[in-house]
Design a protein around this motif. Structure first.
Motif, PDB file in Angstrom:
ATOM      1  N   ALA A 139      31.123  36.830  40.380  1.00  0.00           N
ATOM      2  CA  ALA A 139      32.108  35.978  41.056  1.00  0.00           C
ATOM      3  C   ALA A 139      32.385  34.679  40.301  1.00  0.00           C
ATOM      4  O   ALA A 139      33.478  34.121  40.409  1.00  0.00           O
ATOM      5  CB  ALA A 139      31.630  35.648  42.460  1.00  0.00           C
ATOM      6  N   GLY A 142      35.086  35.302  38.280  1.00  0.00           N
ATOM      7  CA  GLY A 142      35.910  36.390  38.792  1.00  0.00           C
ATOM      8  C   GLY A 142      36.609  35.996  40.074  1.00  0.00           C
ATOM      9  O   GLY A 142      37.111  34.884  40.222  1.00  0.00           O
ATOM     10  N   PHE A 143      36.606  36.929  41.027  1.00  0.00           N
ATOM     11  CA  PHE A 143      37.266  36.664  42.300  1.00  0.00           C
ATOM     12  C   PHE A 143      36.326  35.821  43.160  1.00  0.00           C
ATOM     13  O   PHE A 143      35.377  36.321  43.734  1.00  0.00           O
ATOM     14  CB  PHE A 143      37.602  37.988  42.986  1.00  0.00           C
ATOM     15  CG  PHE A 143      38.158  37.798  44.364  1.00  0.00           C
ATOM     16  CD1 PHE A 143      39.435  37.286  44.532  1.00  0.00           C
ATOM     17  CD2 PHE A 143      37.410  38.103  45.487  1.00  0.00           C
ATOM     18  CE1 PHE A 143      39.949  37.080  45.807  1.00  0.00           C
ATOM     19  CE2 PHE A 143      37.920  37.908  46.763  1.00  0.00           C
ATOM     20  CZ  PHE A 143      39.195  37.392  46.911  1.00  0.00           C
ATOM     21  N   ARG A 145      37.487  33.414  45.549  1.00  0.00           N
ATOM     22  CA  ARG A 145      38.251  32.726  46.592  1.00  0.00           C
ATOM     23  C   ARG A 145      37.422  32.467  47.850  1.00  0.00           C
ATOM     24  O   ARG A 145      37.601  31.446  48.525  1.00  0.00           O
ATOM     25  CB  ARG A 145      39.469  33.575  46.941  1.00  0.00           C
ATOM     26  CG  ARG A 145      40.407  32.966  47.947  1.00  0.00           C
ATOM     27  CD  ARG A 145      41.685  33.788  48.056  1.00  0.00           C
ATOM     28  NE  ARG A 145      42.498  33.314  49.143  1.00  0.00           N
ATOM     29  CZ  ARG A 145      42.379  33.768  50.392  1.00  0.00           C
ATOM     30  NH1 ARG A 145      41.491  34.706  50.681  1.00  0.00           N
ATOM     31  NH2 ARG A 145      43.132  33.275  51.357  1.00  0.00           N
TER      32      ARG A 145
END
Lengths: 327, 707
Positions: A139, A142-143, A145
């Motif tokens: 993460a 990376g993603f 959010r």
């Protein structure tokens, strides 16, 4: 098939005895997270000890504390008259979590023990230090959010997904743990851990321990409170940011206050600095804004979650506003 | 209880079967000797399988076989030269992450699942790219023309207009995610006799694909798909996983059932492709459009091209002498997309209808007035009159019902505490299709009518619509009419897609009923009965248990003379929280202009479903990929956010309900797509009206509102 032994027990003592016999055993309560983890190949316990028949479902007031058994379901706690009357913040937080079906089987202990919902943790083909220490954090670049902005480590930026735990942290709850020798009690805020160098550990529960109940002191926070959960859809979504806010007002002066945030750290995030600031002050928007600003000390975004740096203080302000207007 | 003739609030004819669990879906068929297949998927994104170790799986309890490209039965079509298309699974090539590479068959599902985890593949990896936006920017990446360029008048006329705008709009990948998981039961028996229970939007299409792949006669193949638990386009083709299942059944000589996982729903059965679109609009100061340019790029796969009608709407929806469009597709290393409800038109309408709203704002005009001002009388693209179009009436009805007069043209005007209220409108439009279909009708002396056609019902209420068409013509009570579908041995009909089933199959039902009536009239005349005599009496008098008629029906030259479209108008009211960025759709009014409404209840349900899908497209749905790995991150129902009940407000559905004089005998145009097309723009426009923030990237999540 990946075989596992299914055992059922009816007492705390025998549950712990079974646990002591096998380190790869896991307790099965509601199973709403554990079964998913087993299906995804994230965990493969050799023994499941079904504790659903252990009598730990009590919800009662003893002295000036409310005791909630570890096996009381989320729904049972949220709907209980005592909780609604004396700890409405907890009831609201529970109602904000998961879906009705999940709340009907998920338990208090299980809620505390649920693992992060980070997508990298669940995909065994991807790196994750929490699932497999040393493989890296997917993460981080990376993603991310949904990920943490407080108390992160280089190893892990996952968040603890619970709503209930945010409220319990705010309410100065304590956790009662049973082990082979007896019981011990720790502050709820010390139950969960930051990721640090050991992201594989979510909490300070020892291998031979069992959560048997939480105890929450009765307070004067049942009037001005709010649990505000900001999420991507109106139900059945994890918090982007959530805030548990409750305070006691005397002549518009805040005499006692609790603030905690969810969706921002590896554990429920108590806002002590903001609380200290607001204590003794008037419940005004400008004070709320200052408190929110104080809460953000040390916050750090990782790209996709940078918006939380704005959303978090905004949510604190709005939760305080709503708590104030509730009376 | 006998149902009233011509009652127009008829319930879904199979509703009771569905809600009581009697409706049987593909996975519920228990065939003797049934085995269970589980697919092994690739864990790299591009390259080649260099080794497949299946020994442990084969030795696991209950395992019957592991079938892969190494031992699959021959499929004649795949041995020929030509596109790799369905060759996935059949080759050692890896085109995307999560591609099926082997199927493990065992005597229980659990054993197959476990054994599938024991199959170990080794790969030769290659460089890959799953990021569509990155490919678009890369000058070396392929861009293929997806549709011929279109030009009317001056190209890019907007650039020299008195008032102009040029904006880009972004749409992520969306995944259909019907509740029912995809899969198939395949039973390959001796002498190449094949029966399948499928989840398909076209039983004839499935039959044709299997026949084509294995080069066996159509009549050897029986496809059953009576009930389908949602399709939204993803069941419009026969996927590699289905072919793999048929191969597995052929290999082991037993029926094999495969039901894929929710995670596999993201990689095996298509998606709405990501899209990046630029709209240029020009207008004079009085608000007349003088130029429309719509340039779109859609995502596709490297092994197969997928195109759809993204730029269609720009060509005719508004009166404008200068229009040009282009549409290209950009291959990335993902599974091939497929139409998802509204398909490309919904993608295009998000951009065009957002831009129209932006232009109205630039002109300081009410966006509804702006649309009315630029509403065309005829189709400028085809240079033909519309067969029917009642848009202005629809605007009026919708505006009244949503309370459009409460809207302020200046964004951010309606504030109540932290909540800002806004109103938005958008148009949807889709081709009113009519294809070719056959229906068989059997009129029986017991007073009943049986109708049969190899069409499908993925949920819109096909059987109900057909029953009501016959009910109206034959004056036979609804409960005496049976419409059979989802069986490839019935008279042929096209797949259920493109909002064409009611128009296409309904026309054949109409023709069958007309023929049956005249046959009865003839029999009555021949037997000296009154021309109005009841068919039961006529059949009895003639000693006939039944008469039957099969009719093929298709459109005629009316198709050449008129431009035929279905229209919808979506009005939404939103509330946006200034501090948290949360958007709540607080009211929806949708107006459908799709000719005669044959089945009001199921038509209304279509519009409700479209609005819910529209909320998802606008606010919540996005399939997220980590481009470093080429793998989906949110491939489950907890993290891929389909709207929940709490996201859905009251939906006020209205229909113009005026027959189209030309399209078909019912005067009914399709409406499955228009229920969704344009909806996301109405939400984005309302968010702008509430906040003054124009969000051009879907979905509109709190982070974007706060940005």
């Amino acid at each position: 098939m990946i075989n596992f032994q299914y055992l059922r027990t009816t007492s705390v003592k025998s549950a712990i005895a079974l646990l002591l016999k096998d380190k790869n055993a896991k307790f099965l309560a509601g199973g709403t997270n554990l079964i998913d983890l087993m299906k995804r190949g994230v965990t493969a316990p050799e023994k499941l000890i079904d504790i659903n028949h252990v009598p730990l479902k009590q919800i009662e007031q003893i002295g000036n504390k409310i005791h909630i058994g570890a096996l009381a379901t989320n729904t049972a706690v949220a709907d209980h008259a005592l909780i609604k009357e004396k700890l409405p913040l907890l009831s609201w937080a529970l109602q904000a979590g998961a879906s009705a079906q999940l709340r009907n089987v998920a338990t208090v202990g299980g809620n505390m023990m649920q693992r992060t919902r980070c997508g990298y943790f669940y995909d065994t083909e991807m790196p994750c230090n929490k699932r497999q220490p040393g493989t890296g954090c997917g993460a981080m670049e990376g993603f991310n959010r949904m990920h943490a902005i407080f108390g992160t480590s280089e190893k892990c930026i996952a968040v603890h997904p619970s709503d209930m735990c945010v409220a319990l942290t705010a309410l100065d709850a304590e956790v009662v743990l049973a082990n082979g020798k007896g019981e011990r009690k720790i502050a709820f805020k010390d139950f969960h851990r930051l990721a640090g160098d050991t992201p594989q550990l979510d909490n300070n529960l020892k291998a031979d321990e069992m959560i048997i109940r939480v105890e929450i002191p009765v307070n004067n926070l049942a009037k001005n409170y709010h649990y505000l959960k900001v999420r991507d859809r109106a139900s059945y979504a994890f918090a982007l940011v959530s805030v548990a806010a409750a305070f006691e007002l005397n002549n518009n002066k805040i005499t006692d206050i609790r603030l905690a945030m969810g969706g921002v750290a590896h554990k429920p995030w108590r806002l002590t600095a903001s609380e200290n600031f607001l204590k003794g002050k008037e419940a005004t928007l400008s004070n709320f804004e200052k408190a929110a600003e104080l809460a953000m000390t040390g916050a750090k975004g990782f790209g996709e979650n940078n918006f939380k740096l704005k959303l978090a203080p905004n949510t604190i302000i709005e939760a305080l506003n709503l708590a104030k207007s509730k009376a | 209880m006998e149902k009233k003739i011509l009652k127009d609030d008829t319930d879904r004819v199979d509703g009771i079967l569905k809600v009581t669990g009697q409706a049987k879906y593909f996975a519920e068929y228990e065939l003797p000797g049934l085995t269970y297949g589980v697919l092994v998927t690739s864990t790299i994104t591009k390259g080649k399988i260099t080794g497949l170790d299946t020994r442990a799986a084969e030795n696991a309890p209950g395992v019957i076989a592991v079938v892969s490209h190494l031992n699959k039965p021959s499929a004649a079509a795949y041995e020929q030269e030509g596109g790799p298309q369905m060759k996935i699974f059949y080759t050692d090539k890896i085109f995307y992450n999560g591609q099926p590479i082997a199927i493990v068959v065992a005597n229980t599902f659990e054993r197959a699942t476990y054994a599938a985890s024991l199959v170990k593949a080794t790969y030769a990896k290659e460089e890959f790219n799953t990021d569509f936006a990155k490919a678009l920017k890369d000058p070396k990446a392929k861009k293929l023309q997806g549709q011929a360029d279109y030009k009317r008048g001056i190209e890019n006329a907007y650039k020299t207009a008195e008032v102009k705008l040029e904006e880009r709009y972004f749409l992520p990948i969306e995944t259909h995610n019907p509740m029912e998981l995809h899969g198939i039961i395949a039973d390959w028996r001796p002498n190449n006799q094949v029966t399948v229970y499928a989840k398909t939007q076209g039983v004839k299409a499935t039959q044709g694909t299997i026949a084509n792949v294995f080069k066996i006669p159509m009549e050897n193949i029986q496809v059953n798909s009576e009930f389908v638990g949602g399709g939204f386009g993803m069941a419009l083709r026969t996927w590699p996983l289905e072919i793999a299942t048929v191969m597995a059944s052929k290999h082991i000589g037993k029926p094999v059932k495969v039901v894929i996982t929710r995670m596999q729903m993201f990689t095996m059965v298509g998606n709405r492709p990501a899209a990046i679109q630029t709209i240029g609009l020009g207008a004079d100061k009085d608000g007349k459009l003088t130029g429309i340019t719509h340039r779109a790029y859609g995502e596709t796969s490297t092994y197969e091209n997928f195109t759809e009608g993204v730029v269609n709407m720009a060509k005719f929806m508004y009166q404008c002498d200068n229009v040009n469009t282009s549409y290209a597709i950009v291959p990335v290393d993902l599974g091939v997309p497929i139409w998802m409800r509204g398909p490309g038109e919904a993608t295009g309408a998000f951009a065009l209808e957002s831009a129209i709203d932006e232009m109205a704002h630039a002109l300081d005009m009410d966006p509804l007035d702006f649309r009315i001002k630029n509403d065309p009388e005829t189709d400028q693209q085809k240079n033909k009159p519309f067969s029917s179009k009642n848009i202005k009436e629809a605007y009026k009805i919708g505006a009244e019902k949503i309370g459009w007069s409460n809207r302020k043209n200046k964004p951010g005007s309606l504030v109540e505490g932290p909540w800002q209220t806004g109103y938005g409108v958008s148009v949807g439009v889709f081709n009113a299709n009519r294809g070719k279909a056959s229906v068989k009708g059997v009129l029986k002396a017991d007073g009943s009518l049986l109708l049969q056609s190899a069409t499908s019902d993925i949920g819109p209420g096909t059987g109900t619509g057909m029953t009501l068409i016959a009910n109206k013509l034959m004056k036979i009570p609804v409960n005496k009419i049976t419409f059979e579908l989802g069986d490839s041995s019935l008279p042929p009909a096209p797949s259920q897609g493109g909002s064409a089933t009611l128009s296409t199959v309904g026309s054949a039902v109409n023709d069958v009923c007309v023929a049956l009536k005249s046959a009865i009239a003839e029999l009555a005349a021949n037997s000296n009965m009154d021309a109005t005599a009841n068919f039961v009496e006529v059949l009895k008098k003639n000693n006939l248990p039944a008469i039957e008629v099969t009719k093929e029906s298709q459109s005629g030259k009316e198709k050449d003379n008129y431009s035929m479209y279905s229209f919808s108008i979506h009005f939404v009211q939103v509330k946006v929280h200034a501090l948290t960025g949360v958007v709540k759709v607080s009211k929806i009014v949708s107006v459908g202009d799709s000719g005669t409404i044959v089945s009001p209840k199921t038509a209304r349900s279509q519009m409700l479903g479209g609005a819910v899908g529209g909320i998802g497209m606008a606010l919540t749905e996005e399939s997220i990929i980590d481009h470093r790995y080429g793998r989906y991150i949110n491939n489950n129902f907890a993290d891929y956010h389909v709207p929940v009940s709490a996201d859905v407000p009251e939906i006020d559905v209205n229909f113009i309900n005026k027959p189209d004089p030309y399209i078909n005998p019912m005067g009914a145009k399709g409406m499955g797509e228009i229920a969704l097309i344009g909806f996301s723009a109405a939400v984005a426009n309302a968010v702008f009206n509430a906040t003054g923030k124009r969000i051009r990237t879907l979905p509109i999540t709190p982070d974007k509102v706060l940005a």
